[in-house]
Design a protein around this motif. Structure first.
Motif, PDB file in Angstrom:
ATOM      1  N   GLU A   1       4.492   5.518   5.598  1.00 51.99           N
ATOM      2  CA  GLU A   1       4.851   4.888   6.884  1.00 51.99           C
ATOM      3  C   GLU A   1       5.149   3.399   6.737  1.00 51.99           C
ATOM      4  O   GLU A   1       5.810   2.802   7.579  1.00 51.99           O
ATOM      5  N   LEU A   2       4.595   2.787   5.682  1.00 53.68           N
ATOM      6  CA  LEU A   2       4.740   1.339   5.517  1.00 53.68           C
ATOM      7  C   LEU A   2       5.045   1.036   4.053  1.00 53.68           C
ATOM      8  O   LEU A   2       4.346   1.509   3.158  1.00 53.68           O
TER       9      LEU A   2
ATOM     10  N   GLN B   1      15.670  -6.172   5.530  1.00 50.43           N
ATOM     11  CA  GLN B   1      14.558  -5.462   6.163  1.00 50.43           C
ATOM     12  C   GLN B   1      15.089  -4.418   7.154  1.00 50.43           C
ATOM     13  O   GLN B   1      14.680  -3.261   7.138  1.00 50.43           O
TER      14      GLN B   1
ATOM     15  N   GLU C   1      14.710  -0.383   6.654  1.00 52.28           N
ATOM     16  CA  GLU C   1      13.922   0.363   7.645  1.00 52.28           C
ATOM     17  C   GLU C   1      14.737   1.528   8.214  1.00 52.28           C
ATOM     18  O   GLU C   1      14.215   2.623   8.420  1.00 52.28           O
TER      19      GLU C   1
ATOM     20  N   LYS D   1       8.312   1.297   8.098  1.00 61.59           N
ATOM     21  CA  LYS D   1       8.185  -0.124   8.412  1.00 61.59           C
ATOM     22  C   LYS D   1       8.154  -0.876   7.093  1.00 61.59           C
ATOM     23  O   LYS D   1       7.518  -0.429   6.136  1.00 61.59           O
TER      24      LYS D   1
ATOM     25  N   VAL E   1      10.744  -9.248  14.809  1.00 59.92           N
ATOM     26  CA  VAL E   1      10.308  -7.908  14.417  1.00 59.92           C
ATOM     27  C   VAL E   1       9.654  -7.215  15.600  1.00 59.92           C
ATOM     28  O   VAL E   1       8.886  -7.805  16.340  1.00 59.92           O
TER      29      VAL E   1
ATOM     30  N   TRP F   1       4.915  -2.306  15.381  1.00 58.93           N
ATOM     31  CA  TRP F   1       4.951  -1.018  14.700  1.00 58.93           C
ATOM     32  C   TRP F   1       3.753  -0.218  15.151  1.00 58.93           C
ATOM     33  O   TRP F   1       2.638  -0.694  15.103  1.00 58.93           O
TER      34      TRP F   1
ATOM     35  N   VAL G   1       2.526  -5.294  12.375  1.00 60.59           N
ATOM     36  CA  VAL G   1       1.915  -3.994  12.191  1.00 60.59           C
ATOM     37  C   VAL G   1       1.189  -3.759  13.503  1.00 60.59           C
ATOM     38  O   VAL G   1       0.182  -4.387  13.766  1.00 60.59           O
TER      39      VAL G   1
ATOM     40  N   GLN H   1       5.865  -2.942  22.952  1.00 61.06           N
ATOM     41  CA  GLN H   1       6.837  -3.385  21.955  1.00 61.06           C
ATOM     42  C   GLN H   1       7.132  -4.868  22.183  1.00 61.06           C
ATOM     43  O   GLN H   1       7.306  -5.312  23.309  1.00 61.06           O
TER      44      GLN H   1
END
Length: 423
Positions: free
Chosen positions: A80-81, A93, A97, A103, A141, A144, A157, A164
């Motif tokens: 996931e990361l 990035q 992604e 992420k 960003v 997540w 994170v 969001q």
């Protein structure tokens, strides 16, 4: 409890770029990156690898074939990361992604996350928030949602239920202005605290060193304090100060500082400031090294570079401590002990077992005494308060009464002299 905190499955990549001037040993760099990842709660590092690149690809960092190969691996391991140990541009990035459906966090983002988790003092928290916002401003960003966070997040994170982050640059700038104002207030308060400390006649001894060198363990050994001392990068973020009575010597204030690290993100240099101000005003600097680490020489150079960039003069009294001798093989240990014995400014010790610590304390005491200098003073009869202060400080070596007052010889530290001049 509603549910167990969901842990995030992470993969660490260290890009070994052929065009880089100062390349570190890639395997060691990867090891350090994995240790950084392990310092963040809620992460499970499933895999880690070095990716060799002749030169970075502008849009994707990696070449097409490598991206596909890594993407398959991440899908197979349900990653996931992905933590990339190096700088990643906002464009790279975003593209990675999209391609990998994970992420991405670069080295700066990861260290910011750790700082956010560790900062304890108000100043530390504000500095980290500001560093995070400056970093975010370049990439805006989104939060997540896979990583559960029991603490206030920075938004790289995120956590379940966290909104969001749709912050545009203006909102970030307004927040930065607000934080800067709060920080100015906090810094002014710290100034007052520092001035109050300057009135204390004790010399300051600052422990510095690469992260994980064993400073907090040594600090605990010398002070009996329970500072967090774990085998973990950046275990200490905020300055911790304690008074210590040296054997046959004066009392000193011992300051434990955050561990230094190579390639520290520029955004974070300010977040170091709270701790490093103590180093700037220290009478003696004790540089603690993990002598059994394969890159101990490189780490020592990194520490010296940071000290120089802070403006710490080379002639500031300092001691080098070679820590963790208890972990060396007998042959290597004998060699280290012999080398240390030849250099009066080097002490081979084990902070964990206490070996060699008494000799170190004695040396600190001698250096602190050496940090004192002799001055001749003349005080008038009407300066009784200043004269009494000198006696309180126990710095008067000799006094003669003369026609218009007293001639004194005093032995004091620069800090005591500065304090006296203010009286």
């Amino acid at each position: 409890m509603e549910h167990e905190a969901q842990r995030t499955r992470a993969w660490v990549l260290h890009p070994d770029i052929g065009t880089q001037k100062h390349r570190r040993d890639p395997e060691r760099a990867l090891e350090e990156a994995v240790a950084l990842a392990a310092a963040l709660p809620g992460l499970d590092v499933i895999g880690a690898e070095v990716v060799r690149l002749p030169k970075p690809h502008a849009g994707y960092l990696f070449g097409a074939g490598k991206i596909e190969e890594l993407g398959d691996r991440f899908a197979e391991h349900r990653i996931e990361l992905v933590l990339i140990d190096g700088p990643v541009t906002p464009v790279q990035q975003r593209n990675l992604e999209k391609r990998w459906k994970v992420k991405i966090l670069d080295r700066t983002g990861l260290i910011l996350e750790i700082f956010s988790d560790r900062a304890r003092t108000r100043e530390g928290v504000l500095q980290v928030e500001m560093a995070a916002l400056s970093y975010q401003r370049t990439r805006l960003v989104r939060a997540w949602t896979h990583l559960e966070r029991q603490r206030g997040g920075l938004g790289f994170v995120g956590g379940p239920g966290e909104t969001q982050i749709e912050a545009d640059r203006r909102a970030i700038d307004e927040q930065l202005v607000r934080l800067r104002r709060q920080l100015d207030k906090v810094v002014r308060t710290r100034e007052l605290h520092r001035k109050a400390r300057a009135k204390v006649p004790y010399p300051i001894v600052a422990l510095v060193g690469y992260t994980n060198a064993g400073k907090s363990t040594l600090f605990n050994r010398l002070t009996g304090a329970e500072v967090m001392a774990r085998d973990m990068l950046f275990a200490t973020l905020d300055p911790t100060m304690r008074r210590v009575q040296l054997p046959d010597g004066p009392e000193v204030i011992l300051s434990d500082t955050v561990g230094f690290i190579s390639d520290l993100p520029t955004e974070l240099v300010a977040a170091f400031r709270a701790t490093l101000e103590e180093v700037l005003s220290a009478d003696v600097i004790v540089h603690v090294r993990d002598i059994q680490h394969p890159e101990t020489e490189e780490q020592a150079r990194d520490v010296e570079t940071i000290l120089a960039s802070l403006g710490v003069e080379e002639d500031r009294p300092r001691i080098e401590v070679w820590n963790k001798v208890d972990l060396l093989e007998p042959e290597a240990r004998a060699a280290v002990m012999a080398r240390a014995a030849r250099d009066p400014s080097v002490f081979a010790i084990s902070a964990r077992t206490g070996e060699g610590v008494d000799a170190l304390l004695q040396a600190i005491g001698e250096l602190v005494q050496g940090a004192r200098h002799e001055t001749r003073l003349h005080l008038g009869f009407d300066e009784g308060k200043r004269r009494a202060w000198l006696y309180e400080q126990d710095v008067v070596q000799d006094e003669t009464q003369v026609e218009d007052g007293f001639d004194l010889t005093v032995l004091w530290t620069p800090r005591q002299e500065a304090r006296f001049r203010q009286l």
